[in-house]
Design a protein around this motif. Structure first.
Motif, PDB file in Angstrom:
ATOM      1  N   THR A  96      50.455  47.659  66.483  1.00  9.16           N
ATOM      2  CA  THR A  96      51.055  46.342  66.687  1.00  9.16           C
ATOM      3  C   THR A  96      49.954  45.350  67.014  1.00  9.16           C
ATOM      4  N   THR A 151      48.928  41.481  68.150  1.00  5.32           N
ATOM      5  CA  THR A 151      49.489  40.339  68.879  1.00  5.32           C
ATOM      6  C   THR A 151      48.518  39.170  68.785  1.00  5.32           C
ATOM      7  N   SER A 192      44.799  44.911  67.735  1.00  5.90           N
ATOM      8  CA  SER A 192      45.931  45.826  67.654  1.00  5.90           C
ATOM      9  C   SER A 192      46.036  46.722  68.874  1.00  5.90           C
ATOM     10  N   SER A 249      51.465  51.210  69.001  1.00  7.75           N
ATOM     11  CA  SER A 249      52.840  50.748  69.121  1.00  7.75           C
ATOM     12  C   SER A 249      53.579  51.413  70.272  1.00  7.75           C
ATOM     13  N   ILE A 254      51.477  45.705  75.075  1.00  8.93           N
ATOM     14  CA  ILE A 254      51.928  44.705  74.104  1.00  8.93           C
ATOM     15  C   ILE A 254      52.667  43.573  74.817  1.00  8.93           C
ATOM     16  N   LYS A 309      50.250  41.172  76.502  1.00  9.75           N
ATOM     17  CA  LYS A 309      49.629  40.249  75.559  1.00  9.75           C
ATOM     18  C   LYS A 309      50.603  39.144  75.147  1.00  9.75           C
ATOM     19  N   GLU A 310      51.868  39.507  75.012  1.00 12.57           N
ATOM     20  CA  GLU A 310      52.869  38.519  74.622  1.00 12.57           C
ATOM     21  C   GLU A 310      53.106  37.486  75.721  1.00 12.57           C
ATOM     22  N   SER A 360      53.901  39.248  68.273  1.00 13.91           N
ATOM     23  CA  SER A 360      53.529  40.579  67.788  1.00 13.91           C
ATOM     24  C   SER A 360      54.206  40.901  66.468  1.00 13.91           C
ATOM     25  N   ARG A 361      53.523  41.685  65.669  1.00 16.13           N
ATOM     26  CA  ARG A 361      54.109  42.204  64.442  1.00 16.13           C
ATOM     27  C   ARG A 361      53.371  43.481  64.053  1.00 16.13           C
TER      28      ARG A 361
END
Length: 297
Positions: free
Chosen positions: A104, A106, A245, A248, A254, A257-258, A264-265
């Motif tokens: 993932t 971000t 990255s 996941s 994650i 970071k968000e 994220s993707r």
């Protein structure tokens, strides 16, 4: 996007240290296209290095694979990143042998529109706390190599990982006066308690490494470092800030970071080989290197 090989902190000395850290050897730049590394008798080409600097869409992905197969770049394996799920699209089925590693990524896409005001209240409180408790930030120098490496080492051990990068790698990062690379240390009463390394490439900025001493977590030094790194990238004119990255499976990382405004993707790292056997051999070699790092970390 600029050619990474033309930028100040992407040089032969740095590539050699990266290769050594990953258990490989730096070979050359075939036809000025990416980099070629050697791993236990196999050669691996990265059209862009690090591979996460560029994501291929369907057209450019197919063109890349066709060029690699047609020109025979002298490599057993081709590695690149894409946001296309090849297992769903099947666009490479029947064309070549490949494997996929999902992760993932971000990123703050509109960095010039980003501001401290978009941060959640919890992060804003942490930043105020760090300043109130006297956390100071300074740029690391070559003399700080041991401190930077130790902070990296501590972060890896905290997450039960294996050491991928060596002291010499961080020494190479700190050995030059690179305006597009920034390594910062957060200090409490003169003691280095956290570090953050970010880089600037073209119109993109990247978070490369971080680490902190757990006993000083109440000082929120990593948050102050990350905020400073993002602000630095914005002032340099970066249009995006890439947190790179994450596995996941590491939902907490994650989510952290968000919190900084990143979106994220899924991102897929694709390894393409000329034969199923060479793909199998490469996979065994990489698993062996990973086991070695865990044993001798």
């Amino acid at each position: 996007m600029n050619n990474p090989a033309e930028d100040t902190f992407f040089g032969h000395a740095w590539y050699e240290q990266v290769a050594k850290a990953l258990g490989a050897s730096y070979l050359d730049r075939p036809k000025q296209k990416g980099l070629r590394f050697g791993v236990s008798g196999l050669s691996v080409v990265y059209p862009i290095f690090p591979s996460g600097l560029h994501e291929y869409d369907e057209d450019s992905l197919l063109a890349l694979v066709s060029e690699w197969k047609g020109e025979l770049w002298g490599a057993s394996l081709l590695r690149f990143c894409t946001f296309i799920d090849l297992e769903k699209t099947h666009i490479l089925d029947g064309r070549t042998f490949y494997r996929i590693q999902d992760s993932t990524v971000t990123r703050i896409s509109a960095l010039q529109d980003w501001s401290k005001l978009v941060l959640p209240s919890s992060l804003q409180r942490n930043l105020k706390r760090a300043c109130k408790l006297g956390v100071s930030i300074r740029d690391a120098t070559l003399d700080d190599t041991d401190a930077v490496f130790k902070l990296y080492q501590t972060a890896v051990e905290r997450n039960s990982g294996a050491l991928r990068y060596t002291r010499a790698y961080f020494e190479a990062l700190l050995s030059g006066n690179h305006s597009d690379l920034r390594c910062m240390l957060a200090c409490v009463e003169g003691e280095c308690v956290a570090m953050n390394i970010a880089a600037f490439q073209g119109k993109q900025a990247f978070y490369l490494h971080g680490g902190f001493v757990g006993e000083f977590s109440e000082y929120r030094a990593p948050d102050l470092l990350m905020f400073t790194a993002i602000e630095w990238a914005k002032k340099k004119g970066a249009e995006s800030f890439d947190f790179m990255s994450s596995p996941s499976s590491q939902a907490g990382l994650i989510k952290y970071k968000e919190k900084w405004g990143g979106e994220s993707r899924p991102q897929y790292t694709v390894d393409i080989c000329r034969s199923r056997f060479s793909l199998y051999v490469f996979d065994m070699v990489m698993k062996g290197l990973e086991l070695k790092r865990k044993i001798y970390k």
